[in-house]
Design a protein around this motif. Structure first.
Motif, short mmCIF file in Angstrom:
data_model
loop_
_atom_site.label_atom_id
_atom_site.label_comp_id
_atom_site.label_asym_id
_atom_site.label_seq_id
_atom_site.Cartn_x
_atom_site.Cartn_y
_atom_site.Cartn_z
N GLY A 176 -1.40 -1.30 2.76
CA GLY A 176 -0.35 -0.62 3.50
C GLY A 176 0.38 -1.52 4.47
O GLY A 176 1.20 -1.05 5.26
N HIS A 177 0.14 -2.84 4.41
CA HIS A 177 0.78 -3.71 5.41
C HIS A 177 2.29 -3.81 5.20
O HIS A 177 2.78 -3.84 4.09
CB HIS A 177 0.13 -5.10 5.46
N ILE A 178 3.00 -3.82 6.34
CA ILE A 178 4.44 -4.02 6.40
C ILE A 178 4.66 -5.31 7.16
O ILE A 178 4.15 -5.46 8.27
CB ILE A 178 5.15 -2.85 7.13
N ALA A 179 5.48 -6.24 6.61
CA ALA A 179 5.46 -7.61 7.08
C ALA A 179 3.99 -8.03 7.00
O ALA A 179 3.32 -7.75 6.02
CB ALA A 179 6.07 -7.73 8.46
N PHE A 180 3.42 -8.64 8.05
CA PHE A 180 1.98 -8.91 8.04
C PHE A 180 1.27 -8.00 9.04
O PHE A 180 0.23 -8.36 9.61
CB PHE A 180 1.69 -10.38 8.36
N ASN A 181 1.82 -6.81 9.24
CA ASN A 181 1.16 -5.81 10.07
C ASN A 181 0.15 -5.08 9.20
O ASN A 181 0.47 -4.09 8.53
CB ASN A 181 2.19 -4.84 10.66
#
Length: 775
Positions: free
Chosen positions: A220-225
């Motif tokens: 579920g990561h967005i960018a490396f979040n």
């Protein structure tokens, strides 16, 4: 309802085309038919926004996901006034839009590995410069970028001096340094943190990001979040999790590198800071379906980073139908739209068993009537569940029936795909002497072999040459013709050493084959030239960074190592080298964006193989839409076209096509029409053959994000989970009390789809639609 959200004109056009009239998720979404179309909708929406915001702030993704976004954006900009360009613009409500000028936009880089040289082609800095700043004509002066080489560190030193092993220990943020080097590292980490804060401030000073486009990772990561990131996180230097490292392994040259590399990433608050901003997440393929469901249907949660888009009125998900398949809306639509099929009955009953935790024979008619899906079954009765159980038993009967007098051609996109998909089924076929089996891997597969593995193998080869243990190089005709001979002997020698548990002898067998490959690829004519060639290849690889694209001859060497591994697997069952066909289709280049299959270059070799082998059955990977390993998708396109062409010169009415899946996708029980029992012995054979033969893969440098280990373990888990589904329907006693030993010994199941040519080509035509009109 969709009407509650402020759709743009482009979004209204795609929404109308999708036929979706209402949604019940926390974030609005739009669906398209396929991966290339996902690029089109995203490109249209981006150009629409850019025309309205010529001096806006944008942040666009890296990697393979945005391939068609980039291609469609460039195509539309270059063909704005052409006939085809106008047709597309009119269709998707861009007809009255003035052609956008992108040169005044401010580009913000989303993320980057740290540390990594900006000069490396696998750095995101290089990617955004090549595909966005140069490719889109964006301003380099305005761009806000992450260049590891220029981030200030202690004493003005370069990161190679501060972090000589390229590892950054973030515990130094909170503990005392143990030596002078750690003291410099601690100071440098604080300086990087300060740089990240200033990066964040530069974005906020511009009002935040106006148009954000990103993919979504398996966790579920967005960018490396990654999973667990704070919903109000800013730009920062941070660690990643295993799933993210596994996905990044392909970029960085192996999990050994990505596991030790940190990242600099914009935060979830960076993405949502501009409350008027447009933020779009794109996702393709059924592999993303569960995380898409969790992200769209969960409340704000740091477990699902993409839920942060709930903060934005213009937050969106753009999805292929495969990626949307598990959404409650999609499931509802599946059951309620169109005519009711037997597949729907099977699916609803099996899902009810799982939902209630009940065996099939314990389901009551009342249970079926109370469920929103099984209640839709026409002529619902006490016998409905028994009918589904009987249908499933028939699938198992097909999977245990004896095949005779067949010529079977098993194909796969990559080496190990066939084994991971249907090895136990193949062993059943090979036990019957009247069957003839052939195996073909359609690409070279060189990207799966690390530089380190090749270097170690070549060093061992040199050692054996020095010790006189590769005797074939002393034969007079070896460098003219001998290197091509006795390849079956190589294979037999290797497997004999496996049986003898002789690790050194096994390694010698690999080195023998590597010598043959070197002589062929580099046209080596004598022993001295052989040594020089080995030294040259070692030198080139040692001076390459991890993840760098290799020269074509080294690509071929890596590919031939993989081909030897494939020959070893099938030699377990007495299959000769001549029956293992290596096609090396040309679209497979190792580039970030591989080409579409070419009808002449990539299809004709497959048709020629069909003519030579003349199979009565062909197996192939039947993955849905263009996502996941896109090599699977492209090989399927090429194979479908080859079957179509072969059918123009031969009657294929008796030909059967076996569609299988493996570790990347799996069939649901209702999708498959054949079920093959898998015993513990079958699992052991697969695990042992994988460990003993796929030497370049045993340490899983490019693992599945679902398991930090061998792919064979992932495949075994899939088979076990498939058994669990069917056991819940049929009951465990169906298996352990069965009349036949094959079913009694079941501890896993394989699902596949058996089709005639017409059925397969109907499926292929859907794939063909996905590239119609592409560039």
């Amino acid at each position: 309802m969709l009407s509650n959200y402020p759709l743009s004109d482009v979004e209204k056009a795609f929404q109308a085309e999708s036929g979706i009239t209402s949604i019940n998720s926390k974030i609005p979404y739009l669906t398209v038919d396929n991966f290339p179309k996902l690029g089109l909708i995203t490109a249209c929406r981006f150009l629409e926004w850019a025309a309205e915001n010529p001096q806006g702030v944008i942040s666009l993704p890296t990697g393979k996901t945005p391939e068609y976004f980039i291609k469609w954006s460039q195509y539309l900009l270059e063909n704005w006034e052409s006939k085809r360009g106008k047709e597309i613009r009119e269709k998707y409500n861009l007809g009255k839009t003035k052609k956008p000028v992108l040169s005044e936009l401010t580009f913000v880089q989303i993320d980057e590995f740290y540390p990594i040289s900006s000069k490396q082609n696998n750095s995101f800095f290089h990617y955004v410069n090549k595909f966005y700043l140069e490719g889109f004509g964006l301003s380099k002066e305005k761009a806000i970028l992450i260049n590891s080489d220029e981030i200030p560190l202690a004493g003005g030193k370069h990161y190679k001096e501060i972090f000589p092993d390229l590892k950054v220990d973030l515990s130094l943020r909170f503990r005392d340094p143990l030596n002078p080097l750690e003291k410099m590292q601690q100071e440098s980490i604080y300086l990087i943190d300060q740089w990240c804060a200033e990066y964040e401030q530069r974005i906020r000073d511009l009002g935040g990001i106006g148009f954000f486009l990103g993919g979504i990772g398996p966790d579920g990561h967005i960018a490396f979040n990654t999973r667990g990131s704070h919903l109000f996180s800013p730009t920062r230097l941070t660690e990643t999790n295993f799933e993210t490292q596994a996905v990044a392994a392909g970029d960085l040259g192996g999990i050994e590198v990505s596991a030790n590399r940190l990242v600099i990433t914009i935060g979830l608050e960076t993405i949502t800071y501009n409350k008027e901003g447009v933020a779009i997440i794109i996702a393709a393929g059924e592999a993303k379906a569960q995380i898409v469901k969790d992200s769209l249907e969960s409340n704000l949660s740091n477990v699902y980073p993409a839920t942060a888009l709930q903060k934005l009125k213009n937050g969106r998900f753009y999805l292929t139908k495969g990626a949307a398949v598990r959404l409650t809306d999609s499931v509802d639509n599946y059951y309620k739209a169109g005519e009711w099929t037997w597949e729907k009955t099977e699916r609803s009953v099996i899902e009810l068993c799982k939902k209630l935790g009940k065996y099939g024979h314990r389901l009551k008619l009342e249970d079926l009537k109370n469920d929103k899906y099984t209640s839709l079954i026409p002529n619902l009765s006490e016998d409905t569940v028994n009918q589904v159980m009987q249908s499933t038993v028939e699938k198992i009967n097909k999977g245990t029936s004896k095949e005779k007098n067949e010529v079977i051609l098993h194909t796969g996109p990559h080496h190990d795909d066939i084994s991971l998909g249907i090895l136990p089924h193949i062993t059943n076929q090979l036990q019957e002497n009247t069957n003839e089996a052939h195996f073909s891997v359609l690409t070279s597969g060189f990207t799966a072999v690390t530089n380190t593995f090749v270097i170690d193998t070549l060093l061992h080869t040199k050692k054996l040459l020095d010790e006189g243990q590769i005797q074939m190089v002393h034969y007079d005709d070896f460098f003219e013709i001998g290197y091509k001979l006795k390849t079956d002997k190589d294979v037999y020698h290797y497997l004999t050493k496996v049986a003898a548990e002789d690790t050194e002898g096994r390694m010698r067998g690999l080195c023998h084959r590597v010598v043959r490959a070197l002589v062929e690829i580099f046209e080596v004519k004598n022993k001295q030239k052989l040594r020089e060639t080995i030294n040259d290849v070692i030198s080139i690889l040692r001076n390459s960074y991890d993840g760098e694209k290799n020269p074509s001859k080294i690509q071929k060497l890596k590919g031939m190592i993989r081909e030897f591994e494939e020959e070893l697997v099938w030699a377990h069952f007495g299959v000769q080298v001549k029956n293992v066909h290596h096609l090396r289709l040309g679209f497979y280049t190792g580039d970030i964006f591989t080409e579409q299959p070419d009808k002449k270059r990539d299809v004709e070799p497959i048709v020629d193989m069909f003519r030579r082998v003349n199979p009565t059955k062909i197996s192939l990977t039947l993955d849905p839409e263009g996502s996941g390993p896109d090599t699977h998708y492209k090989v399927l396109q090429a194979t479908a076209e080859a079957v179509r062409q072969w059918g123009e010169e031969k009657d294929l009415s008796e030909l059967r096509i076996i569609g299988y899946r493996n570790v990347w996708f799996k069939f649901e029980p209702h999708e498959a029409n054949v079920i093959v029992p898998v015993s513990l012995g079958d699992m052991s054979v697969m695990e042992d053959s994988f460990a003993n033969c796929y030497l370049s893969q045993v340490n899983a440098s490019f693992p599945s994000y679902s398991h930090n280990g061998k792919f064979s373990t992932v495949a075994k888990r899939v088979w076990v989970s498939q058994l669990n589904d069917i056991q819940l329907l049929l009951g465990k006693n169906y298996f352990y009390l069965h009349d036949t030993a094959k079913v009694r010994s079941s501890h896993g199941l394989i699902f596949f789809k058996d089709m005639n040519v017409e059925e397969f080509l109907a499926h292929a035509r859907e794939l063909e639609k996905s590239i119609e009109g592409m560039l």
